[in-house]
Design a protein around this motif. Structure first.
Motif, PDB file in Angstrom:
ATOM      1  N   UNK A  71     -16.336  -3.718 -18.828  1.00  0.00           N
ATOM      2  CA  UNK A  71     -14.901  -3.713 -18.511  1.00  0.00           C
ATOM      3  C   UNK A  71     -14.428  -2.284 -18.263  1.00  0.00           C
ATOM      4  N   UNK A  72     -14.832  -1.377 -19.123  1.00  0.00           N
ATOM      5  CA  UNK A  72     -14.421   0.026 -18.973  1.00  0.00           C
ATOM      6  C   UNK A  72     -14.946   0.616 -17.669  1.00  0.00           C
ATOM      7  N   UNK A  73     -16.188   0.338 -17.343  1.00  0.00           N
ATOM      8  CA  UNK A  73     -16.795   0.872 -16.122  1.00  0.00           C
ATOM      9  C   UNK A  73     -16.095   0.317 -14.888  1.00  0.00           C
ATOM     10  N   UNK A  74     -15.855  -0.979 -14.868  1.00  0.00           N
ATOM     11  CA  UNK A  74     -15.167  -1.598 -13.731  1.00  0.00           C
ATOM     12  C   UNK A  74     -13.727  -1.093 -13.665  1.00  0.00           C
ATOM     13  N   UNK A  75     -13.098  -0.926 -14.817  1.00  0.00           N
ATOM     14  CA  UNK A  75     -11.723  -0.433 -14.856  1.00  0.00           C
ATOM     15  C   UNK A  75     -11.586   0.927 -14.212  1.00  0.00           C
ATOM     16  N   UNK A  76     -12.551   1.798 -14.435  1.00  0.00           N
ATOM     17  CA  UNK A  76     -12.519   3.126 -13.812  1.00  0.00           C
ATOM     18  C   UNK A  76     -12.629   3.014 -12.296  1.00  0.00           C
ATOM     19  N   UNK A  77     -13.540   2.163 -11.828  1.00  0.00           N
ATOM     20  CA  UNK A  77     -13.697   1.973 -10.380  1.00  0.00           C
ATOM     21  C   UNK A  77     -12.445   1.348  -9.777  1.00  0.00           C
ATOM     22  N   UNK A  78     -11.849   0.410 -10.499  1.00  0.00           N
ATOM     23  CA  UNK A  78     -10.647  -0.260 -10.014  1.00  0.00           C
ATOM     24  C   UNK A  78      -9.476   0.714  -9.952  1.00  0.00           C
ATOM     25  N   UNK A  79      -9.352   1.578 -10.950  1.00  0.00           N
ATOM     26  CA  UNK A  79      -8.278   2.583 -10.964  1.00  0.00           C
ATOM     27  C   UNK A  79      -8.405   3.519  -9.762  1.00  0.00           C
ATOM     28  N   UNK A  80      -9.627   3.933  -9.472  1.00  0.00           N
ATOM     29  CA  UNK A  80      -9.870   4.805  -8.323  1.00  0.00           C
ATOM     30  C   UNK A  80      -9.473   4.100  -7.025  1.00  0.00           C
ATOM     31  N   UNK A 119      -7.339   1.648  -6.688  1.00  0.00           N
ATOM     32  CA  UNK A 119      -5.892   1.483  -6.667  1.00  0.00           C
ATOM     33  C   UNK A 119      -5.215   2.749  -6.157  1.00  0.00           C
ATOM     34  N   UNK A 120      -5.682   3.907  -6.604  1.00  0.00           N
ATOM     35  CA  UNK A 120      -5.110   5.172  -6.130  1.00  0.00           C
ATOM     36  C   UNK A 120      -5.309   5.334  -4.630  1.00  0.00           C
ATOM     37  N   UNK A 121      -6.489   4.917  -4.145  1.00  0.00           N
ATOM     38  CA  UNK A 121      -6.751   4.987  -2.705  1.00  0.00           C
ATOM     39  C   UNK A 121      -5.798   4.073  -1.939  1.00  0.00           C
ATOM     40  N   UNK A 122      -5.590   2.869  -2.463  1.00  0.00           N
ATOM     41  CA  UNK A 122      -4.696   1.921  -1.792  1.00  0.00           C
ATOM     42  C   UNK A 122      -3.255   2.412  -1.796  1.00  0.00           C
ATOM     43  N   UNK A 123      -2.832   3.016  -2.895  1.00  0.00           N
ATOM     44  CA  UNK A 123      -1.462   3.511  -2.993  1.00  0.00           C
ATOM     45  C   UNK A 123      -1.216   4.684  -2.049  1.00  0.00           C
ATOM     46  N   UNK A 124      -2.278   5.399  -1.700  1.00  0.00           N
ATOM     47  CA  UNK A 124      -2.142   6.549  -0.811  1.00  0.00           C
ATOM     48  C   UNK A 124      -2.041   6.137   0.659  1.00  0.00           C
ATOM     49  N   UNK A 125      -2.339   4.874   0.956  1.00  0.00           N
ATOM     50  CA  UNK A 125      -2.279   4.416   2.345  1.00  0.00           C
ATOM     51  C   UNK A 125      -0.842   4.376   2.830  1.00  0.00           C
ATOM     52  N   UNK A 126      -0.681   4.684   4.078  1.00  0.00           N
ATOM     53  CA  UNK A 126       0.626   4.586   4.709  1.00  0.00           C
ATOM     54  C   UNK A 126       0.860   3.122   5.070  1.00  0.00           C
ATOM     55  N   UNK A 127       1.942   2.538   4.599  1.00  0.00           N
ATOM     56  CA  UNK A 127       2.163   1.112   4.825  1.00  0.00           C
ATOM     57  C   UNK A 127       2.623   0.774   6.241  1.00  0.00           C
ATOM     58  N   UNK A 128       2.728   1.748   7.113  1.00  0.00           N
ATOM     59  CA  UNK A 128       3.122   1.458   8.491  1.00  0.00           C
ATOM     60  C   UNK A 128       2.035   0.691   9.237  1.00  0.00           C
ATOM     61  N   UNK A 129       0.805   0.691   8.717  1.00  0.00           N
ATOM     62  CA  UNK A 129      -0.262  -0.055   9.375  1.00  0.00           C
ATOM     63  C   UNK A 129      -0.055  -1.564   9.205  1.00  0.00           C
ATOM     64  N   UNK A 130       0.831  -1.959   8.289  1.00  0.00           N
ATOM     65  CA  UNK A 130       1.062  -3.379   8.054  1.00  0.00           C
ATOM     66  C   UNK A 130       2.295  -3.865   8.814  1.00  0.00           C
ATOM     67  N   UNK A 131       2.283  -3.704  10.106  1.00  0.00           N
ATOM     68  CA  UNK A 131       3.412  -4.166  10.907  1.00  0.00           C
ATOM     69  C   UNK A 131       3.294  -5.650  11.218  1.00  0.00           C
ATOM     70  N   UNK A 132       2.092  -6.175  11.180  1.00  0.00           N
ATOM     71  CA  UNK A 132       1.843  -7.583  11.456  1.00  0.00           C
ATOM     72  C   UNK A 132       2.254  -8.428  10.249  1.00  0.00           C
TER      73      UNK A 132
END
Length: 97
Positions: free
Chosen positions: A21-30, A32-45
């Motif tokens: 759980x801890x190992x997966x949690x670290x990968x998931x946190x990383x 999530x940070x990548x996803x949050x950094x995305x510019x949401x303008x790509x989701x126009x559809x």
């Protein structure tokens, strides 16, 4: 990928695989940070927005299930600890424990 990691975490909670759980949690946190950094303008559809919305809902549901399971498991551990402490005190009344 985030949903897959969340699903893996949920399965690990169900199976009491706490190191995993801890190992997966670290990968998931990383991730999530990548996803949050995305510019949401790509989701126009609209269909893309609906897909993302569904993925977020699924992950939130899994998070809620994980939290409930963890609370249940922690409650059981606390009960076992308290029961063991009471038993110890019954057999060792002068231990001060």
């Amino acid at each position: 990928m985030f949903r897959v990691l969340t699903q893996q975490m949920l399965e690990s909670v169900k199976n009491d695989e706490w190191d995993r759980i801890a190992e997966i949690g670290e990968r998931r946190e990383k991730r999530l940070k990548e996803l949050m950094a995305l510019d949401d303008t790509f989701m126009t559809d609209l269909s893309e927005r609906a897909r993302w919305s569904d993925l977020i809902r699924q992950c939130l549901e899994m998070n809620g299930e994980m939290q409930s399971l963890i609370e249940e498991k922690m409650g059981a551990l606390q009960k076992n600890y308290n029961d063991g402490k009471k038993m110890f005190q019954a057999y060792h009344p002068h231990s001060g424990g």
